[in-house]
Motif scaffolding. Structure first.
Motif, mmCIF file in Angstrom:
data_model
loop_
_atom_site.group_PDB
_atom_site.id
_atom_site.type_symbol
_atom_site.label_atom_id
_atom_site.label_comp_id
_atom_site.label_asym_id
_atom_site.label_seq_id
_atom_site.Cartn_x
_atom_site.Cartn_y
_atom_site.Cartn_z
ATOM 1 N N PHE A 1 -30.683 59.765 26.614
ATOM 2 C CA PHE A 1 -29.511 60.011 26.087
ATOM 3 C C PHE A 1 -28.288 59.289 27.069
ATOM 4 O O PHE A 1 -27.366 58.487 26.573
ATOM 5 N N THR A 2 -28.390 59.346 28.307
ATOM 6 C CA THR A 2 -27.924 58.986 29.390
ATOM 7 C C THR A 2 -27.766 57.264 29.227
ATOM 8 O O THR A 2 -26.883 56.547 29.569
ATOM 9 N N ARG A 3 -29.138 56.817 29.125
ATOM 10 C CA ARG A 3 -29.310 55.276 29.159
ATOM 11 C C ARG A 3 -28.421 54.758 27.840
ATOM 12 O O ARG A 3 -28.016 53.754 28.009
ATOM 13 N N ARG A 4 -28.605 55.549 26.689
ATOM 14 C CA ARG A 4 -27.923 55.072 25.564
ATOM 15 C C ARG A 4 -26.301 55.014 25.657
ATOM 16 O O ARG A 4 -25.715 54.076 25.565
ATOM 17 N N ILE A 5 -25.769 55.987 26.349
ATOM 18 C CA ILE A 5 -24.233 56.131 26.646
ATOM 19 C C ILE A 5 -23.941 55.035 27.742
ATOM 20 O O ILE A 5 -22.952 54.345 27.220
ATOM 21 N N SER A 6 -24.865 54.653 28.710
ATOM 22 C CA SER A 6 -24.464 53.645 29.483
ATOM 23 C C SER A 6 -24.458 52.487 28.984
ATOM 24 O O SER A 6 -23.432 51.389 29.036
ATOM 25 N N ARG A 7 -25.416 52.100 27.976
ATOM 26 C CA ARG A 7 -25.764 50.896 27.090
ATOM 27 C C ARG A 7 -24.256 50.698 26.547
ATOM 28 O O ARG A 7 -23.705 49.542 26.562
ATOM 29 N N ARG A 8 -23.851 51.689 25.874
ATOM 30 C CA ARG A 8 -22.593 51.610 24.983
ATOM 31 C C ARG A 8 -21.483 51.453 25.873
ATOM 32 O O ARG A 8 -20.590 50.490 25.246
ATOM 33 N N PHE A 9 -21.393 52.195 26.726
ATOM 34 C CA PHE A 9 -19.951 51.997 27.696
ATOM 35 C C PHE A 9 -20.244 50.361 28.143
ATOM 36 O O PHE A 9 -19.071 49.743 27.834
ATOM 37 N N ASN A 10 -21.304 49.992 28.574
ATOM 38 C CA ASN A 10 -21.049 48.640 29.333
ATOM 39 C C ASN A 10 -20.825 47.601 28.155
ATOM 40 O O ASN A 10 -20.304 46.486 28.097
ATOM 41 N N GLY A 11 -21.483 47.935 26.701
ATOM 42 C CA GLY A 11 -21.170 46.977 25.845
ATOM 43 C C GLY A 11 -19.826 47.025 25.117
ATOM 44 O O GLY A 11 -19.204 45.760 24.964
ATOM 45 N N GLY B 1 -17.739 46.326 29.524
ATOM 46 C CA GLY B 1 -18.070 45.489 30.419
ATOM 47 C C GLY B 1 -18.956 46.158 31.281
ATOM 48 O O GLY B 1 -18.978 47.257 31.501
ATOM 49 N N LYS B 2 -19.882 45.355 31.880
ATOM 50 C CA LYS B 2 -20.992 45.936 32.625
ATOM 51 C C LYS B 2 -20.440 46.995 33.803
ATOM 52 O O LYS B 2 -19.752 46.454 34.739
ATOM 53 N N THR B 3 -20.884 48.055 33.830
ATOM 54 C CA THR B 3 -20.355 48.990 34.822
ATOM 55 C C THR B 3 -21.474 49.878 35.113
ATOM 56 O O THR B 3 -21.530 49.997 36.731
ATOM 57 N N PHE B 4 -22.185 50.271 34.448
ATOM 58 C CA PHE B 4 -23.211 51.419 34.656
ATOM 59 C C PHE B 4 -24.718 50.741 34.810
ATOM 60 O O PHE B 4 -24.995 50.083 33.722
ATOM 61 N N PRO B 5 -25.617 51.150 35.669
ATOM 62 C CA PRO B 5 -27.024 50.992 35.565
ATOM 63 C C PRO B 5 -27.612 51.831 34.444
ATOM 64 O O PRO B 5 -27.010 52.743 33.983
ATOM 65 N N GLU B 6 -28.843 51.302 33.727
ATOM 66 C CA GLU B 6 -29.502 52.306 32.806
ATOM 67 C C GLU B 6 -30.465 52.960 33.769
ATOM 68 O O GLU B 6 -31.364 52.520 34.032
ATOM 69 N N PRO B 7 -30.193 54.345 34.014
ATOM 70 C CA PRO B 7 -31.148 54.936 34.970
ATOM 71 C C PRO B 7 -32.583 55.365 34.292
ATOM 72 O O PRO B 7 -32.413 55.551 33.140
ATOM 73 N N LYS C 1 -23.585 56.026 39.826
ATOM 74 C CA LYS C 1 -24.260 54.635 39.263
ATOM 75 C C LYS C 1 -25.654 54.972 39.669
ATOM 76 O O LYS C 1 -26.402 54.019 40.200
ATOM 77 N N SER C 2 -26.316 56.012 39.421
ATOM 78 C CA SER C 2 -27.497 56.468 39.842
ATOM 79 C C SER C 2 -28.517 55.592 38.995
ATOM 80 O O SER C 2 -28.273 55.264 37.943
#
Ligand code: SF4
Length: 327
Positions: free
Chosen positions: A156-166, A169-175, A140-141
């Motif tokens: 790219f990581t920010r996009r995947i985090s957003r996609r997962f959370n969407g 459910g909210k799990t990862f911060p967008e680094p 959860k960096s």
């Protein structure tokens, strides 16, 4: 206030060079003061290209020794070998399933590496950014230190985090990315990125004689064909190295003497060599000392892996729960 968390990794391929030192390691050491830092020797990334199996473990231990000799304090961060925390690949698989193929095919690094390693364009090479995203997200960096060429990977990581959370459910911060302010040192050819595989590097632990020989023959401003031809420090990679290793007054003098053609390139390189060795000599001495105590390095890496496993297990339990997977 809680500290943000940083993840960053370094590959254990060949020797760690002064480009890594200036571009990443020095910055890592400084970041341990302000962040909760997780640093990894990313062996799973290293196997995406052909590698020497017999010497691989030695390269991993060398990388750990070099990082500590450069000043990374294992009491102020977690330092571990990526493959010792198996959740990296588990999360990577899950992220694979929410990553459009087109996103991976567009990555600049994949295009470059496919040209460099035509004989082995494997799926791992294409999938590299997903594993990198998993590395970052598993802890959860909140931030990732990068050079300009790595911004695309954090995006790219920010996009995947957003996609997962969407989806789940909210799990990862967008680094966010933390852009390194250090100048980028090119290879000794003055053109490509410094890299062991391109044979244009100076290893941190290389013998002084070998370092001098490499510097002596390295490419400078090619307009300085004769001593009386003025040069342009802005386009000379050796000048960039001076800005990283020489004191400020010397850097100013180097620029002046270059522009007025008052000093030749060989003398300029001698000054750089002296200042470079002032910085590298204590690191080399410390690395030699550590080589005599391999158990100490193993203990540090084991401790780092066990602390990282704790976090990774918790995060994966949350991920599996949100996705309604077993566990
Ligand atoms: Fe580069 Fe120094 Fe030569 Fe100028 S004098 S071109 S800075 S090596």
């Amino acid at each position: 206030m809680t500290k943000g968390r940083i993840f960053s990794g370094i590959q254990p391929t060949g020797t760690i060079h002064i480009g890594n030192y200036i571009g990443a390691i020095k910055n890592w050491v400084a970041l341990t003061e302000a962040y909760d830092c997780v640093f990894s020797i990313v062996d799973y990334h290293a196997i995406t290209i052909d590698y020497d199996v017999e010497s691989f473990q030695e390269s991993i231990m060398n990388a750990a020794r070099t990082l500590i000799a450069c000043g990374l304090n294992p009491e102020k961060c977690r330092l571990f070998i990526q493959s010792r925390v198996i959740e990296h690949t588990e999360l990577a698989w899950i992220l694979n399933c929410i990553t459009p193929l087109g996103d991976l095919e567009r990555m600049t690094q994949f295009k470059d590496k496919s040209k460099q390693h035509r004989e082995n364009i494997n799926v791992g090479l294409l999938d590299y950014p997903v594993l990198q995203a998993a590395d970052i997200m598993l802890y959860k960096s909140t931030a990732v230190p990068v050079g300009e060429d790595q911004i695309q990977h954090v995006e790219f990581t920010r996009r995947i985090s957003r996609r997962f959370n969407g989806k789940f459910g909210k799990t990862f911060p967008e680094p966010k990315w933390l852009l390194s302010s250090t100048p980028k040192i090119l290879g000794l050819d003055g053109k490509a990125k410094m890299s062991k595989s391109l044979n244009n590097d100076i290893g941190i632990l290389e013998r002084p004689d070998d370092i001098w020989e490499k510097l002596r023959t390295s490419v400078t401003d090619e307009n300085r064909k004769r001593l009386k031809d003025p040069g342009d420090p802005k386009i000379c990679n050796l000048y960039t190295m001076h800005t990283s290793f020489s004191p400020d007054d010397v850097v100013t003098d180097v620029a002046d003497q270059c522009k007025s053609a008052s000093r030749g390139c060989v003398d300029c390189k001698k000054i750089l060599f002296e200042n470079l060795m002032k910085e590298l000599a204590p690191i080399q001495a410390k690395a030699q000392e550590l080589e005599k105590r391999p158990d100490e390095i193993s203990d540090i890496l084991n401790d780092g892996a066990s602390k990282c496993s704790e976090t990774a297990k918790e995060v994966m339990e949350e991920v599996r729960g949100k996705m309604k997977l077993a566990g």
